[in-house]
Design a protein around this motif. Structure first.
Motif, PDB file in Angstrom:
ATOM      1  N   LYS A  41      38.887  33.714  31.408  1.00 32.26           N
ATOM      2  CA  LYS A  41      37.863  33.963  32.432  1.00 32.26           C
ATOM      3  C   LYS A  41      37.628  35.458  32.649  1.00 32.26           C
ATOM      4  O   LYS A  41      36.492  35.929  32.673  1.00 32.26           O
ATOM      5  CB  LYS A  41      38.291  33.369  33.792  1.00 32.26           C
ATOM      6  CG  LYS A  41      38.450  31.871  33.771  1.00 32.26           C
ATOM      7  CD  LYS A  41      39.061  31.334  35.073  1.00 32.26           C
ATOM      8  CE  LYS A  41      40.489  31.781  35.312  1.00 32.26           C
ATOM      9  NZ  LYS A  41      41.456  31.342  34.297  1.00 32.26           N
ATOM     10  N   SER A  42      38.736  36.196  32.858  1.00 31.82           N
ATOM     11  CA  SER A  42      38.578  37.626  33.160  1.00 31.82           C
ATOM     12  C   SER A  42      38.012  38.358  31.944  1.00 31.82           C
ATOM     13  O   SER A  42      37.150  39.237  32.094  1.00 31.82           O
ATOM     14  CB  SER A  42      39.924  38.214  33.593  1.00 31.82           C
ATOM     15  OG  SER A  42      40.399  37.560  34.761  1.00 31.82           O
ATOM     16  N   SER A  43      38.461  37.980  30.758  1.00 27.23           N
ATOM     17  CA  SER A  43      37.914  38.596  29.533  1.00 27.23           C
ATOM     18  C   SER A  43      36.429  38.292  29.398  1.00 27.23           C
ATOM     19  O   SER A  43      35.649  39.157  28.967  1.00 27.23           O
ATOM     20  CB  SER A  43      38.640  38.063  28.294  1.00 27.23           C
ATOM     21  OG  SER A  43      40.027  38.296  28.386  1.00 27.23           O
ATOM     22  N   ALA A  55      37.708  43.300  35.155  1.00 33.56           N
ATOM     23  CA  ALA A  55      38.646  42.278  35.651  1.00 33.56           C
ATOM     24  C   ALA A  55      39.936  42.394  34.847  1.00 33.56           C
ATOM     25  O   ALA A  55      39.890  42.629  33.646  1.00 33.56           O
ATOM     26  CB  ALA A  55      38.035  40.891  35.489  1.00 33.56           C
ATOM     27  N   HIS A  56      41.064  42.224  35.513  1.00 33.15           N
ATOM     28  CA  HIS A  56      42.343  42.370  34.813  1.00 33.15           C
ATOM     29  C   HIS A  56      42.607  41.166  33.927  1.00 33.15           C
ATOM     30  O   HIS A  56      42.497  40.035  34.356  1.00 33.15           O
ATOM     31  CB  HIS A  56      43.483  42.527  35.809  1.00 33.15           C
ATOM     32  CG  HIS A  56      43.357  43.787  36.602  1.00 33.15           C
ATOM     33  ND1 HIS A  56      43.461  45.028  36.019  1.00 33.15           N
ATOM     34  CD2 HIS A  56      43.088  44.002  37.902  1.00 33.15           C
ATOM     35  CE1 HIS A  56      43.275  45.950  36.952  1.00 33.15           C
ATOM     36  NE2 HIS A  56      43.046  45.358  38.105  1.00 33.15           N
ATOM     37  N   THR A  57      42.972  41.446  32.687  1.00 33.70           N
ATOM     38  CA  THR A  57      43.272  40.365  31.749  1.00 33.70           C
ATOM     39  C   THR A  57      44.729  40.508  31.348  1.00 33.70           C
ATOM     40  O   THR A  57      45.352  41.531  31.628  1.00 33.70           O
ATOM     41  CB  THR A  57      42.409  40.480  30.489  1.00 33.70           C
ATOM     42  OG1 THR A  57      42.715  41.714  29.841  1.00 33.70           O
ATOM     43  CG2 THR A  57      40.937  40.457  30.832  1.00 33.70           C
ATOM     44  N   GLY A  62      48.258  33.469  34.656  1.00 36.74           N
ATOM     45  CA  GLY A  62      48.438  33.654  36.091  1.00 36.74           C
ATOM     46  C   GLY A  62      48.151  35.080  36.523  1.00 36.74           C
ATOM     47  O   GLY A  62      48.620  35.536  37.555  1.00 36.74           O
ATOM     48  N   ARG A  63      47.366  35.808  35.747  1.00 36.14           N
ATOM     49  CA  ARG A  63      47.011  37.184  36.104  1.00 36.14           C
ATOM     50  C   ARG A  63      46.137  37.226  37.352  1.00 36.14           C
ATOM     51  O   ARG A  63      46.223  38.136  38.145  1.00 36.14           O
ATOM     52  CB  ARG A  63      46.213  37.849  34.960  1.00 36.14           C
ATOM     53  CG  ARG A  63      47.043  38.300  33.817  1.00 36.14           C
ATOM     54  CD  ARG A  63      47.895  39.498  34.156  1.00 36.14           C
ATOM     55  NE  ARG A  63      47.109  40.698  34.408  1.00 36.14           N
ATOM     56  CZ  ARG A  63      47.623  41.842  34.819  1.00 36.14           C
ATOM     57  NH1 ARG A  63      48.917  41.937  35.059  1.00 36.14           N
ATOM     58  NH2 ARG A  63      46.871  42.889  35.000  1.00 36.14           N
ATOM     59  N   THR A  64      45.246  36.257  37.456  1.00 37.38           N
ATOM     60  CA  THR A  64      44.292  36.286  38.560  1.00 37.38           C
ATOM     61  C   THR A  64      44.746  35.294  39.627  1.00 37.38           C
ATOM     62  O   THR A  64      44.708  34.095  39.418  1.00 37.38           O
ATOM     63  CB  THR A  64      42.876  35.934  38.056  1.00 37.38           C
ATOM     64  OG1 THR A  64      42.599  36.735  36.914  1.00 37.38           O
ATOM     65  CG2 THR A  64      41.823  36.171  39.119  1.00 37.38           C
ATOM     66  N   ARG A  65      45.227  35.825  40.747  1.00 40.74           N
ATOM     67  CA  ARG A  65      45.814  34.954  41.765  1.00 40.74           C
ATOM     68  C   ARG A  65      44.993  34.874  43.021  1.00 40.74           C
ATOM     69  O   ARG A  65      45.231  34.068  43.891  1.00 40.74           O
ATOM     70  CB  ARG A  65      47.200  35.471  42.140  1.00 40.74           C
ATOM     71  CG  ARG A  65      48.100  35.427  40.957  1.00 40.74           C
ATOM     72  CD  ARG A  65      49.284  36.327  41.088  1.00 40.74           C
ATOM     73  NE  ARG A  65      49.952  36.373  39.811  1.00 40.74           N
ATOM     74  CZ  ARG A  65      51.260  36.382  39.662  1.00 40.74           C
ATOM     75  NH1 ARG A  65      52.036  36.378  40.703  1.00 40.74           N
ATOM     76  NH2 ARG A  65      51.781  36.405  38.462  1.00 40.74           N
ATOM     77  N   VAL A  79      32.262  36.180  40.599  1.00 42.98           N
ATOM     78  CA  VAL A  79      33.512  35.835  41.271  1.00 42.98           C
ATOM     79  C   VAL A  79      34.518  35.306  40.248  1.00 42.98           C
ATOM     80  O   VAL A  79      34.238  34.335  39.544  1.00 42.98           O
ATOM     81  CB  VAL A  79      33.234  34.759  42.348  1.00 42.98           C
ATOM     82  CG1 VAL A  79      34.516  34.368  43.055  1.00 42.98           C
ATOM     83  CG2 VAL A  79      32.200  35.269  43.354  1.00 42.98           C
ATOM     84  N   ASP A  80      35.653  35.976  40.169  1.00 45.80           N
ATOM     85  CA  ASP A  80      36.728  35.570  39.247  1.00 45.80           C
ATOM     86  C   ASP A  80      37.731  34.750  40.058  1.00 45.80           C
ATOM     87  O   ASP A  80      38.392  35.276  40.942  1.00 45.80           O
ATOM     88  CB  ASP A  80      37.391  36.839  38.681  1.00 45.80           C
ATOM     89  CG  ASP A  80      38.296  36.567  37.483  1.00 45.80           C
ATOM     90  OD1 ASP A  80      38.310  35.429  36.972  1.00 45.80           O
ATOM     91  OD2 ASP A  80      38.981  37.530  37.049  1.00 45.80           O
ATOM     92  N   LEU A  81      37.805  33.464  39.754  1.00 51.63           N
ATOM     93  CA  LEU A  81      38.681  32.569  40.526  1.00 51.63           C
ATOM     94  C   LEU A  81      40.061  32.475  39.872  1.00 51.63           C
ATOM     95  O   LEU A  81      40.193  32.673  38.667  1.00 51.63           O
ATOM     96  CB  LEU A  81      38.058  31.171  40.600  1.00 51.63           C
ATOM     97  CG  LEU A  81      36.744  31.071  41.377  1.00 51.63           C
ATOM     98  CD1 LEU A  81      36.128  29.682  41.207  1.00 51.63           C
ATOM     99  CD2 LEU A  81      36.969  31.367  42.856  1.00 51.63           C
TER     100      LEU A  81
END
Ligand SMILES: Nc1nc2c(ncn2[C@@H]2O[C@H](COP(=O)(O)OP(=O)(O)OP(=O)(O)O)[C@@H](O)[C@H]2O)c(=O)[nH]1
Ligand SMILES: [Mg+2]
Length: 204
Positions: A41-43, A55-57, A62-65, A79-81
């Motif tokens: 997702k973030s990529s 966005a952090h990848t 579990g990078r995006t909390r 929005v990055d969920l």
């Protein structure tokens, strides 16, 4: 390059929020990126905005909390969920991320569309199906990115696309689908076209 690439390139990080009541208020339009943990997702967000470090990848799932918000101007946001289904955290943590994601999808009034990001090498999981149900119940538009398409040969990627299309149809959900790769920049103009409509950006 799509004609609207510059509109996404202006994306700017606004905030990471752990709760819905911390989301920006007021009018606007948001497009959410959801999917399994580590799906990409973030990529995908970075590739879509042409901003490598927006966005952090990471290699560790579990990078995006939290809910991460990126501003495109005039109340339009990407929005990055948080990813779901990550087994290697304790159950309470996993349930908290999933509850946050669910609440966002069900309650966010200015959500105009959801992008479900799936690793092309995996089929629809039970959690993906739950997400499809949530999005369908909410009446939101849904677009599916089969990402990491660079990992498969062209024929296999095409078959995976058709298989997923059938599975989604059988689940009774309306969605558009496409192949995507963040690393090889496959399908970026296509996803720009979908987002342009959702955001109400002028299209030619
Ligand atoms: N080959 C290939 N690898 C990718 C692609 N997109 C993402 N990856 C890799 O997949 C891993 C996970 O990517 P992320 O973008 O961090 O995934 P995420 O869905 O945001 O993960 P969480 O935040 O943990 O839910 C990273 O190692 C990425 O480099 C792609 O299109 N092709
Ligand atoms: Mg992420």
């Amino acid at each position: 390059m799509s004609t609207s690439a510059h509109l996404y390139n202006r994306a700017r990080f606004i905030d990471s929020v752990p709760r819905l009541d911390r989301l920006p208020t007021g009018p606007g339009r948001e497009v959410a990126f959801a999917g399994r943990s580590n799906a990409g997702k973030s990529s995908a967000l970075n590739a879509i905005t042409g901003r490598r470090a927006l966005a952090h990848t990471g290699k560790t799932p579990g990078r995006t909390r939290m809910i991460n918000l990126f501003d495109l101007g005039e109340g339009r946001r990407l929005v990055d969920l948080p990813g779901y289904g990550y087994a290697r955290v304790d159950r309470a943590t996993r349930e908290a991320w999933e509850a946050l994601l669910t609440a966002y999808l069900v309650e966010r009034r200015i959500l105009v569309g959801t992008v479900l990001v799936m690793d092309i090498r995996r089929g629809l999981t039970d959690l993906d199906r739950r997400l499809l149900g949530l999005v369908a119940d909410g009446g939101h538009a849904l677009h599916i990115l089969l990402t990491k398409a660079d990992k498969l040969k062209r024929g296999a990627a095409g078959s995976a696309l058709e298989r997923t299309r059938r599975d989604v149809e059988e689940a009774g959900v309306e969605a558009t689908l496409q192949l995507f790769s963040a690393t090889r920049a496959i399908g970026i103009a296509d996803v720009h076209g979908v987002l342009d409509e959702w955001f109400g950006f002028p299209t030619e």
